[in-house]
Write an enzyme that holds these catalytic residues in place. Structure first.
Site, PDB file in Angstrom:
ATOM      1  N   ARG A 214       0.856  -1.178   0.000  1.00 59.42           N
ATOM      2  CA  ARG A 214       0.000   0.000   0.000  1.00 59.42           C
ATOM      3  C   ARG A 214       0.895   1.232   0.000  1.00 59.42           C
ATOM      4  O   ARG A 214       1.916   1.274   0.708  1.00 59.42           O
ATOM      5  CB  ARG A 214      -0.907   0.020   1.243  1.00 59.42           C
ATOM      6  CG  ARG A 214      -2.096  -0.956   1.171  1.00 59.42           C
ATOM      7  CD  ARG A 214      -3.126  -0.494   0.182  1.00 59.42           C
ATOM      8  NE  ARG A 214      -4.346  -1.313   0.187  1.00 59.42           N
ATOM      9  CZ  ARG A 214      -4.519  -2.399  -0.540  1.00 59.42           C
ATOM     10  NH1 ARG A 214      -3.523  -2.850  -1.290  1.00 59.42           N
ATOM     11  NH2 ARG A 214      -5.655  -3.066  -0.495  1.00 59.42           N
TER      12      ARG A 214
ATOM     13  N   GLU B  68      -3.239   7.657  -4.716  1.00 59.63           N
ATOM     14  CA  GLU B  68      -3.429   6.947  -5.982  1.00 59.63           C
ATOM     15  C   GLU B  68      -4.608   7.586  -6.698  1.00 59.63           C
ATOM     16  O   GLU B  68      -5.657   7.763  -6.106  1.00 59.63           O
ATOM     17  CB  GLU B  68      -3.718   5.462  -5.726  1.00 59.63           C
ATOM     18  CG  GLU B  68      -2.510   4.694  -5.281  1.00 59.63           C
ATOM     19  CD  GLU B  68      -2.754   3.190  -5.198  1.00 59.63           C
ATOM     20  OE1 GLU B  68      -3.857   2.719  -5.537  1.00 59.63           O
ATOM     21  OE2 GLU B  68      -1.827   2.493  -4.798  1.00 59.63           O
TER      22      GLU B  68
ATOM     23  N   HIS C 281      -1.124  -0.130  -9.726  1.00 58.04           N
ATOM     24  CA  HIS C 281      -1.779  -0.979  -8.717  1.00 58.04           C
ATOM     25  C   HIS C 281      -2.368  -2.216  -9.387  1.00 58.04           C
ATOM     26  O   HIS C 281      -3.553  -2.497  -9.301  1.00 58.04           O
ATOM     27  CB  HIS C 281      -2.870  -0.206  -7.982  1.00 58.04           C
ATOM     28  CG  HIS C 281      -3.251  -0.842  -6.682  1.00 58.04           C
ATOM     29  ND1 HIS C 281      -3.687  -0.125  -5.587  1.00 58.04           N
ATOM     30  CD2 HIS C 281      -3.259  -2.132  -6.300  1.00 58.04           C
ATOM     31  CE1 HIS C 281      -3.970  -0.952  -4.595  1.00 58.04           C
ATOM     32  NE2 HIS C 281      -3.719  -2.187  -4.988  1.00 58.04           N
TER      33      HIS C 281
HETATM   34  C1  8YV Z   1      -7.215  -5.404  -5.330  1.00 59.26           C
HETATM   35  C2  8YV Z   1      -5.379  -5.024  -3.709  1.00 59.26           C
HETATM   36  O1  8YV Z   1      -7.116  -6.753  -5.639  1.00 59.26           O
HETATM   37  O2  8YV Z   1      -6.038  -7.214  -3.127  1.00 59.26           O
HETATM   38  C3  8YV Z   1      -5.775  -6.066  -2.743  1.00 59.26           C
HETATM   39  O3  8YV Z   1      -5.765  -5.693  -1.538  1.00 59.26           O
HETATM   40  O4  8YV Z   1      -4.583  -4.220  -3.393  1.00 59.26           O
HETATM   41  C4  8YV Z   1      -5.851  -4.891  -5.064  1.00 59.26           C
HETATM   42  O5  8YV Z   1      -4.929  -5.471  -5.955  1.00 59.26           O
HETATM   43  C5  8YV Z   1      -7.783  -4.622  -6.485  1.00 59.26           C
HETATM   44  O6  8YV Z   1      -7.728  -3.271  -6.155  1.00 59.26           O
HETATM   45  C6  8YV Z   1      -9.242  -5.031  -6.717  1.00 59.26           C
HETATM   46  O7  8YV Z   1      -9.965  -4.739  -5.551  1.00 59.26           O
END
Ligand code: 8YV
Length: 319
Positions: free
Chosen positions: A232, A261, A280
């Site tokens: 993150r 972001e 991301h």
């Molecule tokens: C989500 C992510 O998969 O899995 C997570 O926590 O950070 C992301 O890759 C994507 O944003 C779909 O919700």
């Protein structure tokens, strides 16, 4: 059969939509992740929501719009944008999709490490600009024999360790808990930062991990070392990172997540030559997204049926 009202804000495959349609009325709303007002307003009168990990479900949202809400099924493993304590207090079950995305995120982590070590972005631009000749393009470095320091050693960290080991890297990790898998060396954070050629972040975002990598931590890294972040953005102090990259305190960064972001168009991170930024997309593969969607739908269906779902973040009484 009780007909539920289910809000979908992140697309799932047709077969998964059919599973949902078999238990209730589907309301689809794919407004931008940043449009909280549209999302929160769509929650009124909803029994269950399937939403991306980017959606903000804070206490104010739950207080005003969760009158019927029983389940938040997070399409993602990170749940830092959901107020878990408030959801729990209101009896709203929160589910996520751990495990099925480990390999995809680990593969992107290795891709960022290799891109940085071999200057792949610069090499591509070099050829597109009409140049050739390997003697013209600067030599780079192997990752074999280099040290990879993993901050956070859960399922994703372990998946990265196994790949890095196959590339001949020495793997060390820092985590509050010692891993059950005894193959890997656990060290203190300071040692990891000072010894690693690549530092890769694999922690959940929490109040404890917010700003974990700041000026002091970046100053401990070797000037030849790289920071890689697929966790993150706010785990890293972005101002401190920009300064460290611009001053040469570290050699570069590979970022699949930023803070905020998306990054501002004029963010220096987007113009620095020693930075690779991706949108991301750690879990964004056909195979992994299908597995995440299946798990998110199963979580939602099970929770609405009053059964314990496969992947719960909180524990609330079964309805
Ligand atoms: C989500 C992510 O998969 O899995 C997570 O926590 O950070 C992301 O890759 C994507 O944003 C779909 O919700």
């Amino acid at each position: 059969m009780t007909q539920h009202r289910i809000l979908i804000t992140y697309p799932v495959e047709p077969a998964q939509m059919e599973r949902l349609k078999s238990i209730g009325e589907i309301v689809e709303m794919y407004a931008a992740d940043e449009d909280d007002d549209a999302f929160h307003g769509a929650l009124d009168g909803i029994d269950a929501v399937l939403c991306s990990a980017s959606r903000m479900v804070n206490a104010d949202c739950l207080a005003k719009h969760a009158d019927r809400l029983k389940v938040i099924s997070n399409f993602g493993v990170g749940f830092d944008r959901i107020d878990i304590d408030c959801a729990t207090e209101l009896g709203v079950r929160v589910c996520n999709t751990p495990g099925v995305l480990n390999d995809a995120v680990a593969e992107l982590t290795m891709a960022l490490i290799l891109s940085l070590s071999r200057n792949l972005m610069d090499a591509d631009r070099f050829v597109r600009d009409g140049h050739w000749g390997k003697r013209e393009f600067p030599f780079a470095n192997d990752i074999k024999g280099k040290t990879l320091g993993l901050i956070g050693f859960g399922r994703i960290g372990l998946a990265v360790a196994e790949r890095a080991n196959a590339f001949g890297m020495t793997v060390i990790y820092a985590d509050l808990r010692k891993a059950e898998d005894g193959r890997w060396q656990r060290v203190e954070l300071d040692q990891l930062l000072s010894e690693s050629d690549f530092v890769s972040l694999h922690v959940n975002l929490s109040e404890a991990s917010r700003g974990l990598i700041g000026r002091d931590e970046l100053a401990r890294m070797k000037p030849t070392a790289y920071l890689v972040n697929t966790s993150r953005g706010p785990v890293v102090d972005s101002d401190a990172l920009r300064e460290a990259l611009q001053s040469g305190a570290i050699a570069g960064a590979g970022l699949d997540v930023t803070d905020p972001e998306p990054p501002a168009p004029n963010d220096p991170l987007l113009s620095l030559p020693n930075v690779v930024v991706t949108p991301h997309m750690g879990t964004a593969t056909f195979e992994t997204s299908a597995l995440m969607g299946e798990l998110a739908v199963t979580n939602l269906i099970e929770a609405l049926a009053g059964r314990v779902p496969p992947a719960s973040v909180n524990d609330v009484p079964l309805r």
